[in-house]
Design a protein around this motif. Structure first.
Motif, PDB file in Angstrom:
ATOM      1  N   VAL B 177       0.793  -1.229   0.000  1.00 15.44           N
ATOM      2  CA  VAL B 177       0.000   0.000   0.000  1.00 15.44           C
ATOM      3  C   VAL B 177       0.826   1.280   0.000  1.00 15.44           C
ATOM      4  CG1 VAL B 177      -1.966  -1.180   1.052  1.00 15.44           C
ATOM      5  CG2 VAL B 177      -0.361   0.096   2.506  1.00 15.44           C
ATOM      6  N   THR B 178       2.138   1.170   0.218  1.00 13.11           N
ATOM      7  CA  THR B 178       2.965   2.363   0.074  1.00 13.11           C
ATOM      8  C   THR B 178       4.413   1.962  -0.150  1.00 13.11           C
ATOM      9  OG1 THR B 178       3.403   4.595   0.946  1.00 13.11           O
ATOM     10  CG2 THR B 178       3.720   2.789   2.471  1.00 13.11           C
ATOM     11  N   ASN B 179       5.217   2.938  -0.548  1.00  9.52           N
ATOM     12  CA  ASN B 179       6.674   2.817  -0.585  1.00  9.52           C
ATOM     13  C   ASN B 179       7.185   4.086   0.077  1.00  9.52           C
ATOM     14  OD1 ASN B 179       9.334   2.178  -1.174  1.00  9.52           O
ATOM     15  ND2 ASN B 179       9.106   2.285  -3.401  1.00  9.52           N
ATOM     16  N   GLN B 180       7.870   3.929   1.211  1.00  8.86           N
ATOM     17  CA  GLN B 180       8.376   5.125   1.904  1.00  8.86           C
ATOM     18  C   GLN B 180       9.759   5.457   1.342  1.00  8.86           C
ATOM     19  OE1 GLN B 180       9.901   6.320   6.331  1.00  8.86           O
ATOM     20  NE2 GLN B 180       7.795   5.574   6.244  1.00  8.86           N
ATOM     21  N   ILE B 181       9.867   6.588   0.662  1.00  4.75           N
ATOM     22  CA  ILE B 181      11.097   6.935  -0.051  1.00  4.75           C
ATOM     23  C   ILE B 181      11.568   8.338   0.323  1.00  4.75           C
ATOM     24  CG2 ILE B 181      10.716   5.414  -2.029  1.00  4.75           C
ATOM     25  CD1 ILE B 181       9.438   7.699  -3.526  1.00  4.75           C
ATOM     26  N   GLU B 182      12.853   8.584   0.075  1.00  6.89           N
ATOM     27  CA  GLU B 182      13.402   9.919   0.317  1.00  6.89           C
ATOM     28  C   GLU B 182      13.212  10.764  -0.938  1.00  6.89           C
ATOM     29  OE1 GLU B 182      17.618  10.176   1.055  1.00  6.89           O
ATOM     30  OE2 GLU B 182      17.486  12.290   1.592  1.00  6.89           O
ATOM     31  N   VAL B 183      12.525  11.888  -0.774  1.00  2.73           N
ATOM     32  CA  VAL B 183      12.358  12.825  -1.884  1.00  2.73           C
ATOM     33  C   VAL B 183      12.452  14.247  -1.339  1.00  2.73           C
ATOM     34  CG1 VAL B 183      10.896  13.613  -3.800  1.00  2.73           C
ATOM     35  CG2 VAL B 183      10.722  11.247  -3.034  1.00  2.73           C
ATOM     36  N   SER B 184      13.197  15.069  -2.027  1.00  2.99           N
ATOM     37  CA  SER B 184      13.244  16.507  -1.729  1.00  2.99           C
ATOM     38  C   SER B 184      13.904  17.162  -2.932  1.00  2.99           C
ATOM     39  CB  SER B 184      14.063  16.779  -0.458  1.00  2.99           C
ATOM     40  OG  SER B 184      15.452  16.682  -0.746  1.00  2.99           O
ATOM     41  N   PRO B 185      13.896  18.485  -3.002  1.00  2.00           N
ATOM     42  CA  PRO B 185      14.591  19.126  -4.125  1.00  2.00           C
ATOM     43  C   PRO B 185      16.086  18.785  -4.150  1.00  2.00           C
ATOM     44  CG  PRO B 185      13.129  20.696  -3.052  1.00  2.00           C
ATOM     45  CD  PRO B 185      13.158  19.477  -2.179  1.00  2.00           C
ATOM     46  N   MET B 186      16.615  18.293  -3.031  1.00  2.00           N
ATOM     47  CA  MET B 186      18.015  17.876  -2.979  1.00  2.00           C
ATOM     48  C   MET B 186      18.169  16.382  -3.262  1.00  2.00           C
ATOM     49  SD  MET B 186      19.685  20.623  -2.237  1.00  2.00           S
ATOM     50  CE  MET B 186      21.298  20.121  -1.564  1.00  2.00           C
ATOM     51  N   GLN B 187      17.090  15.666  -3.402  1.00  2.00           N
ATOM     52  CA  GLN B 187      17.147  14.205  -3.582  1.00  2.00           C
ATOM     53  C   GLN B 187      16.092  13.789  -4.625  1.00  2.00           C
ATOM     54  OE1 GLN B 187      17.996  11.266  -4.264  1.00  2.00           O
ATOM     55  NE2 GLN B 187      19.000  10.891  -2.284  1.00  2.00           N
ATOM     56  N   LEU B 188      16.497  13.777  -5.885  1.00  2.00           N
ATOM     57  CA  LEU B 188      15.561  13.519  -6.982  1.00  2.00           C
ATOM     58  C   LEU B 188      15.701  12.102  -7.543  1.00  2.00           C
ATOM     59  CD1 LEU B 188      15.972  16.947  -8.823  1.00  2.00           C
ATOM     60  CD2 LEU B 188      14.226  16.295  -7.154  1.00  2.00           C
ATOM     61  N   GLU B 189      16.497  11.278  -6.867  1.00  2.00           N
ATOM     62  CA  GLU B 189      16.808   9.925  -7.344  1.00  2.00           C
ATOM     63  C   GLU B 189      15.576   9.139  -7.798  1.00  2.00           C
ATOM     64  OE1 GLU B 189      18.839   5.964  -5.244  1.00  2.00           O
ATOM     65  OE2 GLU B 189      18.073   7.587  -3.986  1.00  2.00           O
ATOM     66  N   HIS B 190      14.509   9.206  -7.025  1.00  2.00           N
ATOM     67  CA  HIS B 190      13.355   8.359  -7.344  1.00  2.00           C
ATOM     68  C   HIS B 190      12.526   8.891  -8.518  1.00  2.00           C
ATOM     69  CE1 HIS B 190      14.189   5.452  -4.301  1.00  2.00           C
ATOM     70  NE2 HIS B 190      14.306   6.402  -3.391  1.00  2.00           N
ATOM     71  N   PHE B 191      12.759  10.128  -8.919  1.00  2.00           N
ATOM     72  CA  PHE B 191      12.216  10.573 -10.205  1.00  2.00           C
ATOM     73  C   PHE B 191      13.001   9.943 -11.349  1.00  2.00           C
ATOM     74  CE2 PHE B 191      10.754  14.101  -7.503  1.00  2.00           C
ATOM     75  CZ  PHE B 191       9.444  14.223  -7.926  1.00  2.00           C
ATOM     76  N   GLU B 192      14.303   9.777 -11.126  1.00  2.00           N
ATOM     77  CA  GLU B 192      15.185   9.314 -12.196  1.00  2.00           C
ATOM     78  C   GLU B 192      15.171   7.798 -12.373  1.00  2.00           C
ATOM     79  OE1 GLU B 192      18.629  11.160 -10.605  1.00  2.00           O
ATOM     80  OE2 GLU B 192      17.921  13.172 -11.129  1.00  2.00           O
ATOM     81  N   LYS B 193      14.879   7.077 -11.295  1.00  2.00           N
ATOM     82  CA  LYS B 193      14.959   5.610 -11.355  1.00  2.00           C
ATOM     83  C   LYS B 193      13.613   4.934 -11.587  1.00  2.00           C
ATOM     84  CE  LYS B 193      19.232   5.136  -8.755  1.00  2.00           C
ATOM     85  NZ  LYS B 193      19.865   4.689  -7.506  1.00  2.00           N
ATOM     86  N   GLY B 194      12.578   5.712 -11.837  1.00  2.00           N
ATOM     87  CA  GLY B 194      11.287   5.108 -12.160  1.00  2.00           C
ATOM     88  C   GLY B 194      10.428   4.776 -10.964  1.00  2.00           C
ATOM     89  N   THR B 195      10.918   5.005  -9.748  1.00  2.30           N
ATOM     90  CA  THR B 195      10.152   4.653  -8.547  1.00  2.30           C
ATOM     91  C   THR B 195       8.833   5.420  -8.503  1.00  2.30           C
ATOM     92  OG1 THR B 195      12.342   4.640  -7.494  1.00  2.30           O
ATOM     93  CG2 THR B 195      10.422   4.241  -6.083  1.00  2.30           C
ATOM     94  N   ILE B 196       8.909   6.709  -8.756  1.00  4.65           N
ATOM     95  CA  ILE B 196       7.690   7.521  -8.692  1.00  4.65           C
ATOM     96  C   ILE B 196       6.773   7.199  -9.866  1.00  4.65           C
ATOM     97  CG2 ILE B 196       6.855   9.927  -8.807  1.00  4.65           C
ATOM     98  CD1 ILE B 196       9.366  10.626  -7.070  1.00  4.65           C
ATOM     99  N   ASP B 197       7.344   6.914 -11.020  1.00  2.00           N
ATOM    100  CA  ASP B 197       6.515   6.486 -12.161  1.00  2.00           C
ATOM    101  C   ASP B 197       5.707   5.241 -11.809  1.00  2.00           C
ATOM    102  OD1 ASP B 197       7.479   8.511 -13.852  1.00  2.00           O
ATOM    103  OD2 ASP B 197       9.215   7.309 -14.417  1.00  2.00           O
ATOM    104  N   LEU B 198       6.354   4.276 -11.145  1.00  2.00           N
ATOM    105  CA  LEU B 198       5.645   3.045 -10.795  1.00  2.00           C
ATOM    106  C   LEU B 198       4.530   3.331  -9.782  1.00  2.00           C
ATOM    107  CD1 LEU B 198       5.543  -0.072 -11.188  1.00  2.00           C
ATOM    108  CD2 LEU B 198       6.897  -0.253  -9.108  1.00  2.00           C
TER     109      LEU B 198
END
Lengths: 300, 300, 300
Positions: B177-198
């Protein structure tokens, strides 16, 4: 020319004409009509636009030609795009070029495109760039409305990586019919990132932009350009091509993903070069030698 | 405050409180009860734990507060995690911190969490980190048992990339039901690796840790921190925020993936800052200007 | 030895023997028969070939041994591969080693393998390398024909990344039953690229090549080799192994993906080392300590 079945009721010519520089060619509407007819005579019936080309001017120039000779409309397929907003007199409030994939913007953009192109319908509408702020649900709403109003027949994307493609597709009740991507022996990114694999998996034919690597292949003295150019010249003599441009088109056309290169020249002679390339045949070994030259290292 | 439907029978507050530093705040149980009640009054009803926080102490501190006022339990949602083993007095035999996603460890970990938290059930249990030694079949067995025993209502993950998410999901008979991930303007990794797309594709709302980039944004003189800070200040004045923290929260809240930032402060004033940010509105262009500042280069 | 169910009617021994260096061992056919029987006595019944091993000679050497003792055929499973063309006396026209995954080449390659191996059927045929010029539809046609002719029982791939695996699978009416990949503490690429996650997701057991990192682990003075070797020695004494090779095999065998290491030695003593390793047990912590030594940095 071979035609590619893009969707149930949509076929593209395998060579597509791209109009992103139309405004630079300074053609009169009459000259553009002639140019379009020459393309059609060569078998090229698909024309690629975007709202933003020429700083929001190319669609309008094209539309004026269509208005001169309305019977052309049924003989061609028009592709256009939305989703980028240029800092420009059109959007004076912007601080930078950016992406807008809101429902409101997509609907407005298509209405403008229809008006500029002087047509009732767009054959294929693409989201121009993947937007990290994209709301796929909202894009789907816009697409559904445009489809039911008869303004757009089919939908696709451009420059989308696999995860972005899948995120948008999940919200659509019709399949995305293409992904317009940059591919050339100088640009192998989409082989490496799985984009082409996904297109093969789903049997979706990609439109290919910058098939000649933006022309740098002819002049650049970079190590990779020199290496690729030498290999293109070698293959050119092996397969009886007239130029390395022909080899670059033939390299795309030979690939099993049914790639559709976009020719962006306003000179009909250059367009003919692309069309000539459809007659060339390339072996798997020749294809891979060009690929290896592009990579800069041997196959493992 | 907006509430996010996480699962059929589970709603989270869009701002979540995180307790990984609870042991440092030196609150009495009475003070912690007051703090929890103040959070609830602000609309924050979801509290994020992990077995390991505070060196295995935070859950217990929280549990003592709950025991003082048991009627709080039904007003809140408790998230906790399992799967990391710290080299500590609890596991003196370990040579390093490591991951343990065995059935035995997961069951033991949850039993400890229930005891420490002084509750009969956990609303949401997360696997804390993707484990290269993970056996998804075994995790699924543990989850099924915990669910049928009524100990855990729902399951999710943290810091999982798409391929890891899909591998685990394949063995579960209920959706993560969720994926707890690190996101901030200083940490965009999950935009780049497809995590947020999924997450968009599956319509799963992520919990966001380190929404303020661990505080470095306020003090760091790194090139990127200086650049992002300047942009946050610019946007702050445009949207009428009181501080750049508010802008960072608002940036997450504006995203279509229904991001749920975790606020980790023990000071109710700082928590209010996050809550205040829910009133801010940010345009697509403003959102992307912050994104571009984080990337360090323009959109293509 | 543990046997792995690869498909409905196919079981492999968890340790597989690989014959890529067979031509270097200078065995007589009688000696090879003895060697194969010794392997079988040790529980190793699966033998891994490729058309190209030994410059197109290894299959033939193996086939001559089989011809001496035909009753061996039913006791073993033969894996072979296709899809690479070596610049060689066999293909004198080639300018470089390249890939050929055309239907014509696959059919020809398998016919050659059957003839060389002196057998009527291959248990498992693999595409040796992902080919950027791959036409999955054409590979599927070749596989279907080979299957219906009874020449090949099952199909798989080698060195395929997830997107490549999915592209090919989409065109097959039977599941790919393995992916033969390189994995060792010195080669963690497939943990990082999602390959192993996809195998777990689909419950497909991988064959593992270079399980001893090509032997460099024993001699290399590189920083990473020294680091990994020290850790392997530490774990060796903890779990009671006789050598670090045993630890490397045990590390693969312990992983939940049901990894099947390929032993490539012609010395039966070395093969026994691999078999001995099946008796070792390794904890999650020990497994991860080796993984961390391979990565060169701690777990997050």
């Amino acid at each position: 020319m071979k035609r590619i079945q893009i969707a149930e009721n949509l076929e593209f010519s395998q060579i597509i004409h791209g109009l992103w520089r139309l405004s630079e060619w300074k053609m009169t509407s009459e000259q553009l009509v002639t140019f379009i007819e020459e393309c059609i005579d060569l078998g090229i019936t698909t024309f690629d636009h975007a709202d933003i080309y020429g700083g929001y001017t190319c669609e309008e120039i094209f539309g004026k030609a269509l208005a001169l000779k309305p019977e052309l409309r049924e003989k061609i397929q028009i592709v256009t795009k939305c989703g980028i907003k240029l800092k420009s007199s059109k959007f004076p409030e912007l601080k930078m070029n950016h992406y807008d994939t809101s429902k409101e913007h997509i609907l407005m953009s298509v209405n403008n495109s229809l008006e500029n192109l002087q047509t009732d319908y767009i054959d294929l509408l693409l989201v121009h760039r993947p937007n990290p702020f994209m709301n796929p649900k909202e894009i789907a709403e816009a697409f559904n409305q445009l489809h039911s109003e008869g303004k757009v027949r089919y939908f696709g994307v451009s420059n989308f990586l696999p995860s972005q493609f899948n995120a948008l597709q999940a919200y659509l009740n019709m399949p995305l019919v293409t992904n317009q991507i940059e591919v050339s022996p100088m640009q192998l990114e989409h082989f490496e990132k799985g984009t082409i694999d996904l297109l093969l998996e789903k049997d979706i034919a990609p439109m290919i932009w910058s098939p000649l690597a933006g022309g740098q292949i002819f002049t650049s003295q970079s190590e990779s350009a020199v290496r690729v150019r030498a290999m293109l010249e070698e293959i050119s003599s092996e397969i009886g091509a007239n130029s390395i441009d022909e080899v670059m088109y033939a390299w795309l056309l030979a690939h099993p993903a049914k790639m559709m290169p976009i020719v962006g020249s306003g000179k009909i002679e250059r367009v003919k070069t692309a069309v000539e390339s459809t007659k060339l045949r390339m072996s798997a070994e020749q294809w891979l030698r060009i690929y290896v030259a592009g990579m800069g290292h041997n196959l493992p």
